[in-house]
Write a protein that holds these residues in place. Structure first.
Motif, PDB file in Angstrom:
ATOM      1  N   GLU A 293      41.891  40.259  31.990  1.00 45.30           N
ATOM      2  CA  GLU A 293      40.453  39.706  32.094  1.00 45.30           C
ATOM      3  C   GLU A 293      40.351  39.296  33.434  1.00 45.30           C
ATOM      4  N   TYR A 294      39.405  39.036  33.936  1.00 48.16           N
ATOM      5  CA  TYR A 294      39.023  38.422  35.391  1.00 48.16           C
ATOM      6  C   TYR A 294      39.667  37.161  35.545  1.00 48.16           C
ATOM      7  N   ALA A 295      40.392  36.724  36.691  1.00 47.11           N
ATOM      8  CA  ALA A 295      40.968  35.346  36.783  1.00 47.11           C
ATOM      9  C   ALA A 295      39.994  34.560  37.400  1.00 47.11           C
ATOM     10  N   GLY A 296      39.881  33.394  36.828  1.00 47.44           N
ATOM     11  CA  GLY A 296      38.653  32.624  37.270  1.00 47.44           C
ATOM     12  C   GLY A 296      39.413  31.485  38.355  1.00 47.44           C
ATOM     13  N   PHE A 297      38.524  30.777  38.760  1.00 47.13           N
ATOM     14  CA  PHE A 297      38.804  29.516  39.686  1.00 47.13           C
ATOM     15  C   PHE A 297      39.970  28.822  39.417  1.00 47.13           C
ATOM     16  N   TRP A 298      40.132  28.206  38.387  1.00 43.19           N
ATOM     17  CA  TRP A 298      41.166  27.131  38.171  1.00 43.19           C
ATOM     18  C   TRP A 298      42.534  27.785  38.268  1.00 43.19           C
ATOM     19  N   ILE A 299      42.735  28.860  37.434  1.00 50.76           N
ATOM     20  CA  ILE A 299      44.215  29.564  37.472  1.00 50.76           C
ATOM     21  C   ILE A 299      44.299  30.036  38.604  1.00 50.76           C
TER      22      ILE A 299
ATOM     23  N   MET B 253      52.191  35.770  40.547  1.00 51.07           N
ATOM     24  CA  MET B 253      53.126  36.390  39.583  1.00 51.07           C
ATOM     25  C   MET B 253      53.303  35.391  38.559  1.00 51.07           C
ATOM     26  N   ALA B 254      53.617  33.891  38.963  1.00 54.67           N
ATOM     27  CA  ALA B 254      53.883  32.983  37.939  1.00 54.67           C
ATOM     28  C   ALA B 254      52.674  32.887  36.940  1.00 54.67           C
ATOM     29  N   MET B 255      51.498  32.962  37.471  1.00 54.28           N
ATOM     30  CA  MET B 255      50.348  32.671  36.552  1.00 54.28           C
ATOM     31  C   MET B 255      50.038  33.954  36.031  1.00 54.28           C
ATOM     32  N   LYS B 256      50.754  35.215  35.900  1.00 52.70           N
ATOM     33  CA  LYS B 256      50.328  36.441  35.425  1.00 52.70           C
ATOM     34  C   LYS B 256      49.329  37.118  36.051  1.00 52.70           C
ATOM     35  N   LEU B 257      48.857  36.798  37.078  1.00 49.88           N
ATOM     36  CA  LEU B 257      47.590  37.462  37.934  1.00 49.88           C
ATOM     37  C   LEU B 257      48.144  38.522  38.638  1.00 49.88           C
ATOM     38  N   GLN B 258      47.384  39.661  38.831  1.00 51.93           N
ATOM     39  CA  GLN B 258      47.371  40.822  39.732  1.00 51.93           C
ATOM     40  C   GLN B 258      46.259  41.044  40.481  1.00 51.93           C
TER      41      GLN B 258
ATOM     42  N   ILE C 197      34.931  29.107  46.414  1.00 49.22           N
ATOM     43  CA  ILE C 197      34.074  28.211  45.298  1.00 49.22           C
ATOM     44  C   ILE C 197      33.374  29.446  44.481  1.00 49.22           C
ATOM     45  N   TRP C 198      33.036  30.440  45.419  1.00 49.78           N
ATOM     46  CA  TRP C 198      32.243  31.533  44.662  1.00 49.78           C
ATOM     47  C   TRP C 198      32.777  32.362  43.591  1.00 49.78           C
ATOM     48  N   VAL C 199      34.277  32.237  43.417  1.00 51.20           N
ATOM     49  CA  VAL C 199      35.155  32.688  42.384  1.00 51.20           C
ATOM     50  C   VAL C 199      34.495  32.057  40.963  1.00 51.20           C
ATOM     51  N   GLY C 200      34.220  30.709  41.147  1.00 49.29           N
ATOM     52  CA  GLY C 200      33.748  30.118  39.915  1.00 49.29           C
ATOM     53  C   GLY C 200      32.171  30.586  39.409  1.00 49.29           C
ATOM     54  N   VAL C 201      31.668  31.118  40.306  1.00 47.86           N
ATOM     55  CA  VAL C 201      30.268  31.542  39.937  1.00 47.86           C
ATOM     56  C   VAL C 201      29.920  33.173  39.717  1.00 47.86           C
ATOM     57  N   ASP C 202      30.613  33.827  40.354  1.00 46.97           N
ATOM     58  CA  ASP C 202      30.500  35.247  40.386  1.00 46.97           C
ATOM     59  C   ASP C 202      30.921  35.889  39.017  1.00 46.97           C
ATOM     60  N   GLN C 203      30.332  37.000  38.668  1.00 49.17           N
ATOM     61  CA  GLN C 203      30.503  37.687  37.104  1.00 49.17           C
ATOM     62  C   GLN C 203      31.966  38.282  37.014  1.00 49.17           C
ATOM     63  N   ARG C 204      32.438  38.718  38.037  1.00 46.28           N
ATOM     64  CA  ARG C 204      33.796  39.288  38.049  1.00 46.28           C
ATOM     65  C   ARG C 204      34.655  38.404  38.758  1.00 46.28           C
ATOM     66  N   LYS C 205      34.281  37.148  39.122  1.00 47.77           N
ATOM     67  CA  LYS C 205      35.249  36.403  39.584  1.00 47.77           C
ATOM     68  C   LYS C 205      35.648  36.858  40.914  1.00 47.77           C
ATOM     69  N   GLN C 206      35.054  37.370  41.761  1.00 43.85           N
ATOM     70  CA  GLN C 206      35.502  37.585  43.000  1.00 43.85           C
ATOM     71  C   GLN C 206      34.948  36.632  44.101  1.00 43.85           C
ATOM     72  N   GLY C 207      35.884  36.345  45.079  1.00 43.30           N
ATOM     73  CA  GLY C 207      35.461  35.603  46.147  1.00 43.30           C
ATOM     74  C   GLY C 207      35.184  36.297  47.092  1.00 43.30           C
TER      75      GLY C 207
ATOM     76  N   GLY D  65      37.137  44.641  48.466  1.00 42.44           N
ATOM     77  CA  GLY D  65      36.930  45.406  47.373  1.00 42.44           C
ATOM     78  C   GLY D  65      38.257  45.261  46.100  1.00 42.44           C
ATOM     79  N   THR D  66      38.562  44.120  46.207  1.00 40.08           N
ATOM     80  CA  THR D  66      39.556  43.780  45.008  1.00 40.08           C
ATOM     81  C   THR D  66      39.187  43.000  44.157  1.00 40.08           C
ATOM     82  N   VAL D  67      39.767  42.849  43.034  1.00 41.34           N
ATOM     83  CA  VAL D  67      39.470  41.761  41.929  1.00 41.34           C
ATOM     84  C   VAL D  67      40.938  41.135  41.455  1.00 41.34           C
ATOM     85  N   VAL D  68      40.987  40.036  41.057  1.00 39.55           N
ATOM     86  CA  VAL D  68      42.163  39.359  40.526  1.00 39.55           C
ATOM     87  C   VAL D  68      42.061  39.288  39.072  1.00 39.55           C
ATOM     88  N   ILE D  69      43.156  40.156  38.091  1.00 44.24           N
ATOM     89  CA  ILE D  69      42.863  40.064  36.774  1.00 44.24           C
ATOM     90  C   ILE D  69      44.227  39.473  36.321  1.00 44.24           C
TER      91      ILE D  69
END
Length: 145
Positions: free
Chosen positions: A5-11, A77-82, A116-126, A133-137
């Motif tokens: 899933e897309y990684a949100g602001f807080w994680i 990596m500790a939060m299992k994000l890529q 902050i835009w990460v918390g607003v965007d549908q794909r959680k992109q800053g 052209g990246t996303v954090v999952i």
């Protein structure tokens, strides 16, 4: 991409805090020992060779290296994000990584609105993600024992 899933602001903010603690220990403690109190309260832009190396070059090289080899910094990596290419879901290219690094400046300058835009965007992109052209999952699957 199953179990992703897309990684949100807080994680992502939690991952940043982990990275900041690591950077403080690895980079800023040595800079404090080398330049003393003056490093933190002085008005010079650059204090010398070690300031440039540990304050600018090493963070740049290490961040790009971690992104390209492990798809994220130690905090991610500790939060299992890529961090992956937004169109393919695969590894980002070197040019994307470098562009993403410098796009952090554009995300930070206007009151950190790009982050902050990460918390607003549908794909959680800053903004830095959009420009590179990246996303954090986030991996939501269970790890086998």
């Amino acid at each position: 991409m199953e179990n992703k899933e897309y990684a949100g602001f807080w994680i992502r903010f939690g991952a940043l805090l982990i990275d900041l603690v690591i950077m403080a220990i690895v980079l800023y403690v040595p800079l404090s020992l080398i330049y003393g109190e003056e490093y933190w309260i002085g008005d010079k832009l650059i204090y010398g060779f070690w300031d440039v190396m540990l304050g600018y070059v090493v963070p740049f090289v290490a961040t790009i290296w971690f992104w390209l080899h492990y798809l994220g910094t130690p905090g991610k990596m500790a939060m299992k994000l890529q961090i992956v290419d937004a169109s393919t879901g695969g590894k980002m290219r070197t040019g994307q990584a470098i562009g993403r690094y410098f796009a952090y400046i554009l995300s930070a300058v206007p009151l950190c609105l790009g982050f902050i835009w990460v918390g607003v965007d549908q794909r959680k992109q800053g903004w830095h993600d959009k420009l590179a052209g990246t996303v954090v999952i986030r991996n939501t699957g269970k790890e086998p024992v």
